[in-house]
Design an enzyme around this catalytic site. Structure first.
Site, PDB file in Angstrom:
ATOM      1  CG  ASP A  87      -1.783   1.162   1.324  1.00 32.33           C
ATOM      2  OD1 ASP A  87      -2.619   1.539   0.459  1.00 32.33           O
ATOM      3  OD2 ASP A  87      -1.478   1.973   2.330  1.00 32.33           O
TER       4      ASP A  87
ATOM      5  CG  LEU B 154      -8.312   9.417   3.348  1.00 25.19           C
ATOM      6  CD1 LEU B 154      -8.248  10.659   4.065  1.00 25.19           C
ATOM      7  CD2 LEU B 154      -9.412   9.349   2.380  1.00 25.19           C
ATOM      8  NE  ARG B 155       0.521   5.782   2.621  1.00 22.79           N
ATOM      9  CZ  ARG B 155       0.561   4.978   3.353  1.00 22.79           C
ATOM     10  NH1 ARG B 155       0.102   3.873   3.459  1.00 22.79           N
ATOM     11  NH2 ARG B 155       1.066   5.371   4.641  1.00 22.79           N
ATOM     12  N   GLY B 156      -4.935   6.061  -1.576  1.00 21.01           N
ATOM     13  CA  GLY B 156      -5.099   5.805  -2.688  1.00 21.01           C
ATOM     14  C   GLY B 156      -5.782   7.268  -3.571  1.00 21.01           C
TER      15      GLY B 156
END
Length: 350
Positions: free
Chosen positions: A205, A286-288
């Site tokens: 991720d 919220l990285r995506g």
């Protein structure tokens, strides 16, 4: 002497690489905006992963660094300066600079934490009784590319260190009474073969993008790839000359994109749709969302546009999300069908 013959070791030209568009796009976007967070390239053996990564480093324009500085410090950007250079510039001391090729650092599988982060120079400590810092691979990679082949076989704690440094842009070293922080802003590129095992979902991720590479099945394309490679192996300089104009054109596109990136905008409605896709796919954190926004801006800049369109988002969204859907370490990574389905529902088919 011909400019091309000044190269110590000829590198296969990036524009001569046939196919593997997904991997090439991911690398170019990370070079335009290193804050995307690097790319994980997983695929079959012998598909040109290492060749492509070395080719993109060779393509980049030279960078200006402070002469004899161990961390490739930038002459004016404080975020890319070592503490020593910062102190010197604050005192108004003029430091001489040189232009160097973008650093391309290979991290070997057997590397220790000291080799990666840096350690104390024992020779100097024993000879002069002075504790001096000996920089590691993270220092050498500052403002360049750090490449880890077979990253899925690297110790998890080392992968963690690399990802922390890549995300923060800094490496902090605490060793035997030495406390030091230096800039470590690099594009992290990992490659591997899924047959040898995957990275843990938590580590996966942290990579901005995940490119999947498959062996080319089309016979005519395979012949073309073999011919290109044979031509390069027979006489690399003839091959480099043949692709010189295309290389220059791509280099100029990347430089232009880097210059206009900060002025590229993305509409609120488009950002809402990106977050809708992430929510529908049940993506953790919220990285995506952040990476898709960055990658779409980089793609728009690469296409010489100052506003992101839905097509830009659609082109990068699978690269940014496919590795974030895996909740169970035993699951395989989605090829992208699940992402494409949700994107079509939310964005509509165009």
């Amino acid at each position: 002497m011909d400019i091309l013959k000044n190269k110590t070791r000829p590198v296969f030209p990036f524009t001569a690489i046939v196919g593997q568009e997904e991997m090439k796009l991911a690398l170019i976007l990370n070079v335009i905006d290193p804050k995307i967070g690097g790319v994980m390239i997983m695929g079959d053996r012998g598909t040109g992963k290492s060749t492509t990564i070395r080719a993109v480093a060779d393509l980049l324009p030279q960078i200006e660094v402070i002469q004899d500085d161990l961390f490739n410090s930038h002459p004016s950007d404080r975020d890319l300066m070592s503490d020593f250079v910062k102190n010197q510039t604050e005192k108004g001391i003029d430091l001489s600079t040189v232009f160097i090729s973008v650093p391309m650092v290979d991290l070997p599988l057997g590397a220790t934490e000291d080799r990666v982060c840096g350690t104390i120079d024992l020779e100097k400590a024993l000879a002069d009784g002075i504790k001096t810092f000996e920089p590691g691979l993270l220092a050498k990679a500052n403002r360049g590319i750090l490449y880890v082949d077979e990253v899925n076989l690297l110790d998890d704690h080392l992968v963690d260190i690399l990802l922390d440094a890549a995300a923060s842009g800094w490496n902090t070293v605490e060793r035997e009474g030495i406390s030091l922080r230096h800039p470590a802003r690099f594009v992290l590129v990992g490659s591997g073969n899924p047959e040898e095992g995957e990275l843990r979902p938590q580590l996966l991720d942290r990579f901005g993008m995940h490119a999947e590479i498959r062996t080319v099945k089309d016979p005519s394309l395979r012949v073309k790839i073999v011919e290109q490679r044979s031509k390069f192996d027979t006489d690399p300089y003839v091959c480099l000359k043949e692709f010189q104009n295309q290389q220059e054109s791509l280099k100029n596109s990347i430089i232009k994109a880097q210059q206009i990136l900060s002025s590229v905008i993305i509409d609120y409605d488009l950002r809402v749709k990106i977050s809708e896709v992430c929510g529908a796919l049940n993506v953790d954190g919220l990285r995506g969302d952040i990476v898709i926004n960055r990658a779409a801006k980089a793609l728009a800049a690469y296409n010489n546009k100052n506003q992101v369109g839905a097509k830009d988002v659609k082109k990068v969204i699978t690269l940014c999300l496919r590795h974030r859907l895996r909740k169970d370490p035993l699951e395989t990574i989605d090829s992208g069908n699940k992402v494409r389905q949700v994107v079509e529902n939310i964005f509509g088919i165009q």
